[in-house]
Design a protein around this motif. Structure first.
Motif, PDB file in Angstrom:
ATOM      1  N   VAL A  52       0.840  -1.197   0.000  1.00 35.30           N
ATOM      2  CA  VAL A  52       0.000   0.000   0.000  1.00 35.30           C
ATOM      3  C   VAL A  52       0.876   1.248   0.000  1.00 35.30           C
ATOM      4  N   LEU A  53       1.909   1.256   0.845  1.00 38.74           N
ATOM      5  CA  LEU A  53       2.804   2.421   0.896  1.00 38.74           C
ATOM      6  C   LEU A  53       3.625   2.549  -0.381  1.00 38.74           C
ATOM      7  N   ARG A  54       3.907   1.444  -0.999  1.00 37.11           N
ATOM      8  CA  ARG A  54       4.725   1.449  -2.222  1.00 37.11           C
ATOM      9  C   ARG A  54       3.914   1.887  -3.447  1.00 37.11           C
ATOM     10  N   SER A  55       2.596   1.905  -3.337  1.00 35.55           N
ATOM     11  CA  SER A  55       1.734   2.194  -4.492  1.00 35.55           C
ATOM     12  C   SER A  55       1.722   3.660  -4.894  1.00 35.55           C
ATOM     13  N   THR A  56       2.279   4.537  -4.076  1.00 38.28           N
ATOM     14  CA  THR A  56       2.202   5.971  -4.378  1.00 38.28           C
ATOM     15  C   THR A  56       2.836   6.303  -5.721  1.00 38.28           C
ATOM     16  N   GLU A  57       3.933   5.655  -6.028  1.00 35.35           N
ATOM     17  CA  GLU A  57       4.611   5.931  -7.307  1.00 35.35           C
ATOM     18  C   GLU A  57       3.709   5.586  -8.487  1.00 35.35           C
ATOM     19  N   THR A  58       3.036   4.451  -8.424  1.00 33.17           N
ATOM     20  CA  THR A  58       2.138   4.032  -9.506  1.00 33.17           C
ATOM     21  C   THR A  58       0.980   5.022  -9.672  1.00 33.17           C
ATOM     22  N   THR A  67      -3.128  13.983 -16.294  1.00 38.73           N
ATOM     23  CA  THR A  67      -3.021  15.446 -16.385  1.00 38.73           C
ATOM     24  C   THR A  67      -2.498  15.865 -17.751  1.00 38.73           C
ATOM     25  N   LYS A  68      -1.526  15.147 -18.256  1.00 39.91           N
ATOM     26  CA  LYS A  68      -0.966  15.478 -19.569  1.00 39.91           C
ATOM     27  C   LYS A  68      -2.002  15.270 -20.673  1.00 39.91           C
ATOM     28  N   VAL A  69      -2.744  14.175 -20.608  1.00 37.59           N
ATOM     29  CA  VAL A  69      -3.721  13.857 -21.658  1.00 37.59           C
ATOM     30  C   VAL A  69      -4.872  14.857 -21.666  1.00 37.59           C
ATOM     31  N   TYR A  70      -5.405  15.189 -20.491  1.00 35.95           N
ATOM     32  CA  TYR A  70      -6.608  16.015 -20.436  1.00 35.95           C
ATOM     33  C   TYR A  70      -6.339  17.514 -20.404  1.00 35.95           C
ATOM     34  N   THR A  71      -5.199  17.938 -19.861  1.00 35.25           N
ATOM     35  CA  THR A  71      -4.986  19.372 -19.666  1.00 35.25           C
ATOM     36  C   THR A  71      -3.832  19.943 -20.477  1.00 35.25           C
ATOM     37  N   ASP A  72      -3.027  19.114 -21.088  1.00 38.47           N
ATOM     38  CA  ASP A  72      -1.832  19.551 -21.813  1.00 38.47           C
ATOM     39  C   ASP A  72      -0.826  20.259 -20.909  1.00 38.47           C
ATOM     40  N   ILE A  73      -0.902  20.028 -19.606  1.00 38.63           N
ATOM     41  CA  ILE A  73       0.102  20.542 -18.675  1.00 38.63           C
ATOM     42  C   ILE A  73       1.169  19.473 -18.539  1.00 38.63           C
ATOM     43  N   SER A  74       2.390  19.823 -18.876  1.00 40.59           N
ATOM     44  CA  SER A  74       3.455  18.817 -18.818  1.00 40.59           C
ATOM     45  C   SER A  74       3.918  18.651 -17.371  1.00 40.59           C
ATOM     46  N   VAL A  75       3.983  17.412 -16.953  1.00 39.07           N
ATOM     47  CA  VAL A  75       4.426  17.056 -15.608  1.00 39.07           C
ATOM     48  C   VAL A  75       5.639  16.158 -15.766  1.00 39.07           C
ATOM     49  N   ARG A  76       6.679  16.449 -15.008  1.00 36.47           N
ATOM     50  CA  ARG A  76       7.919  15.688 -15.130  1.00 36.47           C
ATOM     51  C   ARG A  76       7.703  14.206 -14.839  1.00 36.47           C
ATOM     52  N   THR A  77       8.512  13.393 -15.452  1.00 38.59           N
ATOM     53  CA  THR A  77       8.406  11.953 -15.210  1.00 38.59           C
ATOM     54  C   THR A  77       9.010  11.624 -13.855  1.00 38.59           C
ATOM     55  N   LEU A  78       8.497  10.592 -13.263  1.00 37.75           N
ATOM     56  CA  LEU A  78       9.009  10.158 -11.970  1.00 37.75           C
ATOM     57  C   LEU A  78      10.150   9.168 -12.183  1.00 37.75           C
ATOM     58  N   PRO A  79      11.262   9.368 -11.522  1.00 38.99           N
ATOM     59  CA  PRO A  79      12.302   8.351 -11.598  1.00 38.99           C
ATOM     60  C   PRO A  79      11.849   7.097 -10.857  1.00 38.99           C
ATOM     61  N   THR A  80      12.150   5.954 -11.409  1.00 36.82           N
ATOM     62  CA  THR A  80      11.718   4.711 -10.756  1.00 36.82           C
ATOM     63  C   THR A  80      12.512   4.497  -9.481  1.00 36.82           C
ATOM     64  N   ARG A  81      11.804   4.047  -8.483  1.00 38.08           N
ATOM     65  CA  ARG A  81      12.448   3.813  -7.193  1.00 38.08           C
ATOM     66  C   ARG A  81      13.149   2.470  -7.221  1.00 38.08           C
ATOM     67  N   SER A  82      14.311   2.443  -6.623  1.00 39.31           N
ATOM     68  CA  SER A  82      15.029   1.171  -6.537  1.00 39.31           C
ATOM     69  C   SER A  82      14.465   0.356  -5.382  1.00 39.31           C
ATOM     70  N   GLN A  83      14.503  -0.937  -5.540  1.00 37.08           N
ATOM     71  CA  GLN A  83      14.036  -1.827  -4.486  1.00 37.08           C
ATOM     72  C   GLN A  83      15.028  -1.804  -3.332  1.00 37.08           C
ATOM     73  N   GLU A  84      14.521  -1.635  -2.122  1.00 38.38           N
ATOM     74  CA  GLU A  84      15.395  -1.641  -0.954  1.00 38.38           C
ATOM     75  C   GLU A  84      15.874  -3.058  -0.677  1.00 38.38           C
ATOM     76  N   GLU A  85      17.066  -3.124  -0.169  1.00 28.86           N
ATOM     77  CA  GLU A  85      17.625  -4.422   0.218  1.00 28.86           C
ATOM     78  C   GLU A  85      17.222  -4.730   1.651  1.00 28.86           C
ATOM     79  N   GLY A  86      17.225  -5.994   1.982  1.00 28.99           N
ATOM     80  CA  GLY A  86      16.945  -6.394   3.360  1.00 28.99           C
ATOM     81  C   GLY A  86      15.638  -7.146   3.478  1.00 28.99           C
TER      82      GLY A  86
END
Length: 198
Positions: A52-58, A67-86
């Motif tokens: 559930v906490l990890r779903s924020t990125e998705t 937002t880009k499709v409906y409003t033509d406001i460009s929003v920066r892409t999100l860098p993918t998060r690396s999987q934590e070790e442990g």
């Protein structure tokens, strides 16, 4: 003219989708986090809480694309998060203590309030003026249940006045709706930008 109509239909759809996604995010995080914390003593809740906490990125990616499709406001892409070790417990702890993650969750949950405002504005700015435009037709087919400021649609003159007011309200509502859509798009851009800085 066709392009303008398409733009206003897109704005109307965007406002309705904002309500639907805001309701979904609020319910998803409220139920998911509550259930995950409550069941964590049985160890069933730990993986639930992690995902559930990890779903924020998705969800933020979804908001960015919408937002880009409906409003033509460009929003920066999100860098993918690396999987934590442990172990799973350490991963949950890292997600739970991530301040940007919680800001994104609160921002997504706040979209319920934004979505309710969007639903009300979509009705007032787009649907109500269209109903007023059809007031003469409703008068001729003997549906007089429309009233505006205490005036009922009982005469042809009143229905023509309603039609005129509907045209004016549609023009004003389309302008206000466009402004609201841009404000929601800027909110999404700020939310994504804040999350990407983590």
């Amino acid at each position: 003219m066709n392009q303008m109509i398409r733009k206003h239909v897109r704005n109307f759809c965007f406002l309705l989708i904002t309500f639907a996604t805001g309701l979904f995010y609020f319910c998803f995080y409220l139920v998911g986090i509550t259930f995950g914390v409550a069941m964590s003593f049985t160890l069933v809740g730990i993986p639930i809480l992690y995902y559930v906490l990890r779903s924020t990125e998705t969800f933020l990616q979804h908001e960015r694309i919408r937002t880009k499709v409906y409003t033509d406001i460009s929003v920066r892409t999100l860098p993918t998060r690396s999987q934590e070790e442990g172990s799973l417990w350490e991963k949950v702890k890292a997600e739970f203590l991530n301040e940007h993650n919680w800001r994104a969750i609160i921002g997504l949950m706040l979209q319920l309030g934004i979505g309710m405002l969007s639903l009300i504005c979509a009705t007032l700015f787009y649907l109500a003026p269209i109903i007023l435009l059809f007031a003469p037709i409703l008068y001729f087919i003997d549906i007089s249940s429309i009233s505006l400021f205490g005036i009922e649609n009982k005469t042809l003159n009143t229905s023509l006045l309603f039609m005129l007011l509907g045209a004016v309200f549609l023009w004003i509502g389309a302008y206000l709706g466009n402004g609201l859509v841009k404000m929601i798009g800027r909110y999404t851009r700020r939310l994504v930008k804040d999350f990407a800085r983590r």
